[in-house]
Design a protein around this motif. Structure first.
Motif, PDB file in Angstrom:
ATOM      1  N   ASP A 108     -12.001  10.097   5.458  1.00  0.00           N
ATOM      2  CA  ASP A 108     -12.036   8.639   5.283  1.00  0.00           C
ATOM      3  C   ASP A 108     -13.186   8.069   4.339  1.00  0.00           C
ATOM      4  OD1 ASP A 108     -14.228   8.364   6.809  1.00  0.00           O
ATOM      5  OD2 ASP A 108     -13.293   7.990   8.517  1.00  0.00           O
ATOM      6  N   ALA A 109     -13.143   6.982   4.157  1.00  0.00           N
ATOM      7  CA  ALA A 109     -13.979   6.189   3.170  1.00  0.00           C
ATOM      8  C   ALA A 109     -15.805   6.645   3.580  1.00  0.00           C
ATOM      9  CB  ALA A 109     -14.072   4.797   3.091  1.00  0.00           C
ATOM     10  N   ARG A 110     -15.845   6.656   4.978  1.00  0.00           N
ATOM     11  CA  ARG A 110     -17.024   7.096   5.419  1.00  0.00           C
ATOM     12  C   ARG A 110     -17.568   8.641   5.326  1.00  0.00           C
ATOM     13  NH1 ARG A 110     -17.778   6.469  10.542  1.00  0.00           N
ATOM     14  NH2 ARG A 110     -15.173   6.434  11.049  1.00  0.00           N
ATOM     15  N   LEU A 111     -16.602   9.362   4.669  1.00  0.00           N
ATOM     16  CA  LEU A 111     -16.630  10.842   4.353  1.00  0.00           C
ATOM     17  C   LEU A 111     -16.450  11.688   5.735  1.00  0.00           C
ATOM     18  CD1 LEU A 111     -19.496  11.084   1.886  1.00  0.00           C
ATOM     19  CD2 LEU A 111     -17.100  10.318   1.513  1.00  0.00           C
ATOM     20  N   VAL A 112     -15.915  11.046   6.703  1.00  0.00           N
ATOM     21  CA  VAL A 112     -15.584  11.640   8.087  1.00  0.00           C
ATOM     22  C   VAL A 112     -14.427  12.415   8.019  1.00  0.00           C
ATOM     23  CG1 VAL A 112     -15.184  11.454  10.530  1.00  0.00           C
ATOM     24  CG2 VAL A 112     -16.756   9.876   9.332  1.00  0.00           C
ATOM     25  N   THR A 135     -19.193  14.340   9.159  1.00  0.00           N
ATOM     26  CA  THR A 135     -19.090  13.936   7.724  1.00  0.00           C
ATOM     27  C   THR A 135     -19.248  15.207   6.760  1.00  0.00           C
ATOM     28  OG1 THR A 135     -21.369  13.657   7.718  1.00  0.00           O
ATOM     29  CG2 THR A 135     -19.971  11.733   8.173  1.00  0.00           C
ATOM     30  N   ASP A 137     -20.296  15.311   3.729  1.00  0.00           N
ATOM     31  CA  ASP A 137     -21.626  15.325   2.960  1.00  0.00           C
ATOM     32  C   ASP A 137     -22.768  16.100   3.656  1.00  0.00           C
ATOM     33  OD1 ASP A 137     -21.794  13.390   4.779  1.00  0.00           O
ATOM     34  OD2 ASP A 137     -22.868  11.975   3.390  1.00  0.00           O
ATOM     35  N   ARG A 149     -19.762  11.312  -2.688  1.00  0.00           N
ATOM     36  CA  ARG A 149     -19.479  10.076  -2.485  1.00  0.00           C
ATOM     37  C   ARG A 149     -19.015   9.125  -3.926  1.00  0.00           C
ATOM     38  NH1 ARG A 149     -24.077  10.718   0.896  1.00  0.00           N
ATOM     39  NH2 ARG A 149     -25.451  10.189  -1.003  1.00  0.00           N
ATOM     40  N   SER A 153     -15.533   7.114  -4.165  1.00  0.00           N
ATOM     41  CA  SER A 153     -15.358   5.750  -4.689  1.00  0.00           C
ATOM     42  C   SER A 153     -14.747   5.510  -5.814  1.00  0.00           C
ATOM     43  CB  SER A 153     -16.968   5.278  -4.989  1.00  0.00           C
ATOM     44  OG  SER A 153     -17.686   5.307  -3.878  1.00  0.00           O
ATOM     45  N   ARG A 190      -6.964   6.927   3.318  1.00  0.00           N
ATOM     46  CA  ARG A 190      -7.657   8.169   3.326  1.00  0.00           C
ATOM     47  C   ARG A 190      -7.890   8.912   2.154  1.00  0.00           C
ATOM     48  NH1 ARG A 190      -6.619  10.427   9.710  1.00  0.00           N
ATOM     49  NH2 ARG A 190      -7.233   8.612  10.642  1.00  0.00           N
TER      50      ARG A 190
END
Length: 209
Positions: A108-112, A135, A137, A149, A153, A190
């Motif tokens: 997802d956008a939070r890199l989860v 995550t 990262d 990231r 984006s 996602r």
């Protein structure tokens, strides 16, 4: 009376018989079990067969019900076969996805991470069931995490399939270079990430015509 009129009357009579049977087998009977519904069907036939006037109708209705039962049995068999084929195809697609030569991730956008194949889990050096919720990262060095990231984006802003080189840091083992490609997930808000060994990509370029 013409043959056309006789045929129309017979068709209407059969239709009325089916409606009478349906009215007995539905409604309150719809909440009953199969045994109770079968008893209702027999009561319809018994009522028709009890009178000489409607005995022939009972035989006609019985034949109609038997034909309908055969049709239902054939449809049920076709549904079972179709389900078996779909389940087999699904298992095959899962096997193909798991054994892709690239790590496949949904984040997802939070890199989860939410989904990944077995190759991806092997690349991270963790069990497949342990990855969701972590995550991505966390398995990258600081500079690679920044590039990761940034690529996510860009996809969120409408970029098509950006890629970048990263230094992947498995849970157990030395860091190694990889190539990550990104795309939007068409089925959810996602992102899809495909990760291949950078060494494999360099070898492919060397031998490619």
């Amino acid at each position: 009376m013409s043959e056309l009129t006789v045929h129309a009357i017979e068709t209407q009579r059969l239709s009325d018989l089916r409606k009478r049977a349906a009215s007995r087998l539905t409604g309150t009977a719809a909440t009953k079990g199969s045994v109770a519904r079968a008893a209702d069907a027999l009561s319809v036939l018994h009522a028709l067969a009890s009178s000489p006037v409607t005995a022939a109708d009972a035989l006609t209705l019985l034949h109609e019900l038997q034909v309908h039962q055969v049709e239902l049995d054939l449809q049920a068999q076709e549904l079972r076969e179709s389900r078996a084929e779909l389940e087999s195809a699904l298992r095959r697609q899962i096997e193909l996805h798991d054994h892709q030569p690239a790590g496949c991730f949904t984040i997802d956008a939070r890199l989860v991470m939410h989904e990944l194949n077995q190759t991806g889990a092997d690349m991270l050096g963790i069990g497949r069931a342990a990855a969701p919720g972590l995550t991505f990262d966390a398995f990258l060095d600081p500079e690679s995490a920044r590039q990761f990231r940034s690529a996510v984006s860009r996809v969120g802003a409408g970029a098509r399939r950006p890629s970048c080189r990263l230094s992947l840091c498995p849970k157990d083992g030395p860091a190694r270079p990889v190539l990550a490609s990104f795309a939007a997930d068409p089925a959810a808000s996602r992102f899809l990430v495909s990760v291949t060994e950078a060494g494999d990509e360099q070898e492919h370029r060397r031998v490619a015509p």
